[in-house]
Scaffold this motif. Structure first.
Motif, PDB file in Angstrom:
ATOM      1  N   PRO A 296       0.812  -1.208   0.107  1.00 35.47           N
ATOM      2  CA  PRO A 296      -0.009   0.175   0.054  1.00 35.47           C
ATOM      3  C   PRO A 296       0.891   1.354  -0.005  1.00 35.47           C
ATOM      4  O   PRO A 296       1.951   1.183   0.752  1.00 35.47           O
ATOM      5  CB  PRO A 296      -0.750  -0.097   1.235  1.00 35.47           C
ATOM      6  N   LEU A 297       0.521   2.325  -0.782  1.00 32.07           N
ATOM      7  CA  LEU A 297       1.369   3.383  -1.003  1.00 32.07           C
ATOM      8  C   LEU A 297       0.238   4.687  -0.310  1.00 32.07           C
ATOM      9  O   LEU A 297      -0.564   4.804  -0.878  1.00 32.07           O
ATOM     10  CB  LEU A 297       1.672   3.772  -2.541  1.00 32.07           C
ATOM     11  N   LEU A 298       1.104   5.481   0.490  1.00 27.29           N
ATOM     12  CA  LEU A 298       0.154   6.578   0.969  1.00 27.29           C
ATOM     13  C   LEU A 298       1.032   7.959   0.555  1.00 27.29           C
ATOM     14  O   LEU A 298       2.304   7.851   0.738  1.00 27.29           O
ATOM     15  CB  LEU A 298       0.149   6.701   2.586  1.00 27.29           C
ATOM     16  N   GLY A 299       0.496   8.722  -0.386  1.00 24.85           N
ATOM     17  CA  GLY A 299       1.393   9.919  -0.991  1.00 24.85           C
ATOM     18  C   GLY A 299       1.134  11.005   0.004  1.00 24.85           C
ATOM     19  O   GLY A 299      -0.136  11.391   0.254  1.00 24.85           O
ATOM     20  N   ILE A 300       2.205  11.616   0.141  1.00 24.60           N
ATOM     21  CA  ILE A 300       1.953  13.143   0.875  1.00 24.60           C
ATOM     22  C   ILE A 300       2.572  14.066  -0.124  1.00 24.60           C
ATOM     23  O   ILE A 300       3.893  14.023  -0.626  1.00 24.60           O
ATOM     24  CB  ILE A 300       3.166  13.252   1.991  1.00 24.60           C
ATOM     25  N   ASN A 301       1.994  15.237  -0.348  1.00 23.35           N
ATOM     26  CA  ASN A 301       1.868  15.965  -1.738  1.00 23.35           C
ATOM     27  C   ASN A 301       3.087  16.867  -1.275  1.00 23.35           C
ATOM     28  O   ASN A 301       2.910  17.562  -0.389  1.00 23.35           O
ATOM     29  CB  ASN A 301       0.642  16.661  -1.762  1.00 23.35           C
ATOM     30  N   MET A 302       4.249  16.859  -2.074  1.00 24.45           N
ATOM     31  CA  MET A 302       5.475  17.790  -1.977  1.00 24.45           C
ATOM     32  C   MET A 302       5.438  18.596  -3.254  1.00 24.45           C
ATOM     33  O   MET A 302       6.183  19.126  -3.721  1.00 24.45           O
ATOM     34  CB  MET A 302       6.562  17.212  -1.727  1.00 24.45           C
ATOM     35  N   GLY A 303       4.412  18.289  -4.310  1.00 23.72           N
ATOM     36  CA  GLY A 303       4.641  18.527  -5.622  1.00 23.72           C
ATOM     37  C   GLY A 303       3.377  19.883  -5.735  1.00 23.72           C
ATOM     38  O   GLY A 303       3.188  20.579  -5.050  1.00 23.72           O
ATOM     39  N   HIS A 304       2.791  19.891  -7.227  1.00 29.58           N
ATOM     40  CA  HIS A 304       2.144  21.071  -7.304  1.00 29.58           C
ATOM     41  C   HIS A 304       0.448  20.649  -7.166  1.00 29.58           C
ATOM     42  O   HIS A 304      -0.267  20.914  -6.387  1.00 29.58           O
ATOM     43  CB  HIS A 304       2.381  21.488  -8.759  1.00 29.58           C
ATOM     44  N   LEU A 305       0.128  19.603  -8.100  1.00 33.92           N
ATOM     45  CA  LEU A 305      -1.310  19.036  -7.986  1.00 33.92           C
ATOM     46  C   LEU A 305      -1.716  18.134  -6.878  1.00 33.92           C
ATOM     47  O   LEU A 305      -2.550  18.275  -6.310  1.00 33.92           O
ATOM     48  CB  LEU A 305      -1.637  18.472  -9.368  1.00 33.92           C
ATOM     49  N   GLY A 306      -0.971  17.122  -6.838  1.00 26.65           N
ATOM     50  CA  GLY A 306      -1.100  16.084  -5.681  1.00 26.65           C
ATOM     51  C   GLY A 306      -2.574  15.478  -5.754  1.00 26.65           C
ATOM     52  O   GLY A 306      -3.168  15.148  -4.604  1.00 26.65           O
ATOM     53  N   PHE A 307      -2.888  15.137  -7.012  1.00 25.82           N
ATOM     54  CA  PHE A 307      -4.151  14.357  -7.363  1.00 25.82           C
ATOM     55  C   PHE A 307      -4.115  12.927  -6.600  1.00 25.82           C
ATOM     56  O   PHE A 307      -5.180  12.566  -6.076  1.00 25.82           O
ATOM     57  CB  PHE A 307      -4.609  14.600  -8.505  1.00 25.82           C
ATOM     58  N   LEU A 308      -3.089  12.369  -6.670  1.00 23.39           N
ATOM     59  CA  LEU A 308      -3.018  10.808  -6.286  1.00 23.39           C
ATOM     60  C   LEU A 308      -2.687  10.753  -4.665  1.00 23.39           C
ATOM     61  O   LEU A 308      -2.662   9.839  -4.212  1.00 23.39           O
ATOM     62  CB  LEU A 308      -1.880  10.317  -7.168  1.00 23.39           C
TER      63      LEU A 308
END
Length: 282
Positions: A76-88
């Motif tokens: 399982p992957l948990l994404g923490i947004n460090m970019g621009h959109l962060g849709f995923l």
């Protein structure tokens, strides 16, 4: 727990220390791995394939690159947004504390996202195999040229597209490059593929949704060598006239960690209605 971070994002490097402290306080061991598009994660750190979860610090591009490598291991992957959109991704740095607390308490759900297998055949021989979470894009590599592509679905001729190319996307990829080309938004839990022509030189070519169990075959017809295949906007190769690209559902999915208060249409509305962002998630 694995903590995968994009070393080229300054914020990711600082936030990982905060996450490490929170997890260590909960007596959860953490393995740190710096990841880039080209990083072979399991070669750098083989123990990652046995972790309960991988937290990915970066943008959607970082998560896409990680997903293509770890999906076969059902991590399982948990994404923490460090970019621009962060849709995923599922959280921003400002919401880091509550998000990690939910992970520690197992207050989350798991979502399965279908992936694509992409095969390239030249003179009848398989020369490449790639994996995609978002899409496989086939088209011209230069601005002034035109690519002609014959598309078949389950062996039945569908259409010939002359223009910039064609995109075969998953529901996850429907909000990426395909959306910018006029494709439909598809709910991520559906099992379908979307075929979207890119700037077709006709008045009638339109996107088409097919079942995930079907197979798409694209044959390249071009008088030049400026035709390329790209998966998730990150990996790919140059193509030649006569090459055939076969796209089908992969035998495994990407598993994403989903926080209950982050619903798909809420994210869609907040991200894609904001003029500060683009529509692509690659």
């Amino acid at each position: 727990m694995a903590l995968l971070f994009n070393p080229h994002k300054t914020l990711a490097c600082s936030v990982r220390e905060e996450i490490d402290e929170l997890l260590q306080a909960a007596e959860i061991s953490v393995t740190h791995v710096a990841v880039d598009y080209d990083t072979k994660i399991l070669q750098v750190e083989p123990s990652v394939q046995t972790v309960e979860m991988a937290i990915v610090l970066g943008g959607d591009g970082t998560l896409l690159g990680v997903a293509r490598q770890l999906a076969p291991h059902h991590i399982p992957l948990l994404g923490i947004n460090m970019g621009h959109l962060g849709f995923l991704t599922q959280s921003d740095p400002s919401q880091l504390g509550p998000a990690i607390e939910r992970i520690i308490k197992h207050d989350y759900q798991l979502q399965r996202r279908m992936m694509l297998e992409v095969f390239v055949y030249r003179q009848g021989k398989e020369i490449a195999k790639l994996i995609a979470l978002n899409e496989a894009g086939i088209g011209k590599a230069s601005f002034a040229r035109m690519a002609t592509l014959d598309v078949h679905v389950d062996g039945v001729y569908m259409d010939t597209y002359s223009g910039d190319g064609v995109i075969i996307s998953t529901p996850t990829g429907s909000t990426a490059y395909a959306l910018s080309c006029g494709g439909p938004i598809v709910s991520p839990q559906l099992q379908v593929m979307v075929i979207t022509p890119v700037c077709p030189h006709t008045l009638f070519s339109r996107p088409c949704v097919i079942d995930a169990s079907q197979t798409v075959r694209v044959k390249v017809r071009a008088r030049h060598k400026d035709v390329a295949l790209a998966v998730d906007g990150q990996d790919g190769m140059m193509l030649e006239s006569g090459d055939e690209i076969v796209v089908r559902q992969a035998p495994y999915d990407t598993t994403l960690v989903h926080l209950p208060d982050r619903e798909f249409f809420d994210v869609l509305r907040s991200k894609l209605h904001n003029s500060a962002y683009t529509s692509a998630t690659y």
